[in-house]
Design an enzyme around this catalytic site. Structure first.
Site, PDB file in Angstrom:
ATOM      1  N   ASP A 185       8.133   7.244 -79.465  1.00  0.00           N
ATOM      2  CA  ASP A 185       7.186   7.289 -78.907  1.00  0.00           C
ATOM      3  C   ASP A 185       5.973   6.284 -79.068  1.00  0.00           C
ATOM      4  O   ASP A 185       5.844   6.300 -80.463  1.00  0.00           O
ATOM      5  CB  ASP A 185       6.620   8.613 -78.258  1.00  0.00           C
ATOM      6  CG  ASP A 185       6.179   8.774 -76.833  1.00  0.00           C
ATOM      7  OD1 ASP A 185       6.752   9.218 -76.082  1.00  0.00           O
ATOM      8  OD2 ASP A 185       4.858   8.467 -76.721  1.00  0.00           O
ATOM      9  N   ASP A 191       6.330   1.073 -79.987  1.00  0.00           N
ATOM     10  CA  ASP A 191       5.972   0.297 -78.819  1.00  0.00           C
ATOM     11  C   ASP A 191       7.072  -0.434 -78.236  1.00  0.00           C
ATOM     12  O   ASP A 191       7.514  -1.502 -79.132  1.00  0.00           O
ATOM     13  CB  ASP A 191       4.829  -0.313 -78.898  1.00  0.00           C
ATOM     14  CG  ASP A 191       4.361  -1.178 -77.675  1.00  0.00           C
ATOM     15  OD1 ASP A 191       5.195  -0.972 -76.768  1.00  0.00           O
ATOM     16  OD2 ASP A 191       3.153  -1.571 -77.616  1.00  0.00           O
ATOM     17  N   SER A 217      15.785   6.030 -62.080  1.00  0.00           N
ATOM     18  CA  SER A 217      15.242   6.760 -61.185  1.00  0.00           C
ATOM     19  C   SER A 217      15.723   6.793 -59.884  1.00  0.00           C
ATOM     20  O   SER A 217      16.486   5.874 -59.684  1.00  0.00           O
ATOM     21  CB  SER A 217      13.716   6.371 -61.099  1.00  0.00           C
ATOM     22  OG  SER A 217      13.079   6.956 -59.952  1.00  0.00           O
ATOM     23  N   TYR A 229       8.203  -0.643 -59.651  1.00  0.00           N
ATOM     24  CA  TYR A 229       8.915   0.557 -60.102  1.00  0.00           C
ATOM     25  C   TYR A 229      10.342   0.590 -59.288  1.00  0.00           C
ATOM     26  O   TYR A 229      11.328   0.801 -60.255  1.00  0.00           O
ATOM     27  CB  TYR A 229       8.262   1.859 -59.647  1.00  0.00           C
ATOM     28  CG  TYR A 229       8.883   3.044 -60.523  1.00  0.00           C
ATOM     29  CD1 TYR A 229       8.602   3.073 -61.841  1.00  0.00           C
ATOM     30  CD2 TYR A 229       9.585   4.109 -59.878  1.00  0.00           C
ATOM     31  CE1 TYR A 229       9.061   4.258 -62.608  1.00  0.00           C
ATOM     32  CE2 TYR A 229      10.122   5.175 -60.416  1.00  0.00           C
ATOM     33  CZ  TYR A 229       9.828   5.136 -61.854  1.00  0.00           C
ATOM     34  OH  TYR A 229      10.340   6.545 -62.596  1.00  0.00           O
TER      35      TYR A 229
END
Length: 260
Positions: free
Chosen positions: A34, A60, A139, A152
């Site tokens: 993270d 990153d 997603s 997105y």
């Protein structure tokens, strides 16, 4: 899954943490990646007392050098990488005409390029050992979306297509690549928003969130983790190149007559 080694990106909170928690419970050693050092270190301390089975690596994923370092550090600590879960992601809610090129590039770099580079650096290790499992988190927006989510939706659709192609390319090497599509899942932003409202407002807001979710609630992060753990396990040995929606039935629901 006892003794297997996993890398989970974006694992300091939310879905990523839920995934890491389940993999730890199932016996894996986990590298928690993270960018947020404070949250990452706290998550590691809270998830398990067994320091030999967990480590935090500040990463990153927009920086190739960070990814290389994280993969090398994981392999150096535990000898290999058996499982990779690409969870890290970012998004914004904005009209198309208001999206700058930098906005677009930031989402593509984090959510698509980051997934690609992490897989690229892990695949040689998995190929050498003749096995491995990769689960990419996309997603439900890869299938069905809403206005103002163009970037997105585009990037999550890209994750699905990329995963299928890589699954085909590495199937003969014993490496499986699958994608999970979470629906609305509890996270710190949702919790902060709901707690900022009075009881009546909170109830109304939550009803709006679950309006098109047939099971009548949002997911908990560990429920996404359970799906990921299944796909990463030997129980899913004949599953690759597939996309699994973990959304309470949301993407199966034709919401006629529910527009306000």
């Amino acid at each position: 899954m006892q003794g297997r080694v996993a890398i989970v990106t974006g694992a300091a909170s939310g879905i990523g943490r839920g995934i890491a928690e389940v993999l730890l419970r199932e016996g894996c050693s986990v590298s928690v990646l993270d960018w947020n050092e404070e949250e990452g270190k706290r998550a590691v301390l809270e998830m398990t007392d067994d320091r030999d089975r967990i480590q935090f690596i500040q990463t990153d994923v927009s920086k190739e050098s960070d990814i290389i370092r994280a993969v090398e550090q994981t392999a150096a600590k535990w000898g290999t990488v058996d499982i990779l879960v690409n969870n890290v992601g970012t998004h914004f809610y904005r009209a198309v005409e208001q999206i700058t090129a930098d906005d677009w590039d930031r989402v593509m770099t984090t959510d698509l390029r980051g997934h690609f580079l992490t897989m690229q650096k892990v695949l040689p290790i998995m190929k050498k050992q003749g096995k491995g499992a990769i689960v990419n988190i996309a997603s439900v927006h890869a299938l069905q979306t809403v206005p103002h989510f163009a970037a997105y939706a585009a990037v999550k659709g890209g994750v699905v297509s990329m995963s299928r192609s890589i699954a085909l390319e590495y199937a003969s090497n014993g490496i499986r690549v699958n994608t999970v599509l979470p629906g609305m899942t509890r996270n710190s932003n949702i919790d902060k928003y709901l707690t900022s409202l009075d009881e009546k407002g909170r109830e109304k807001a939550y009803r709006g969130m679950i309006r098109n979710i047939p099971v009548g609630r949002i997911a908990e992060p560990v429920e996404i983790g359970e799906a990921v753990a299944f796909l990463a396990s030997d129980k899913a040995a004949f599953i690759t190149g597939t996309t699994l929606a973990v959304d309470g039935g949301e993407t199966s629901h034709l919401a006629w007559g529910q527009r306000e």
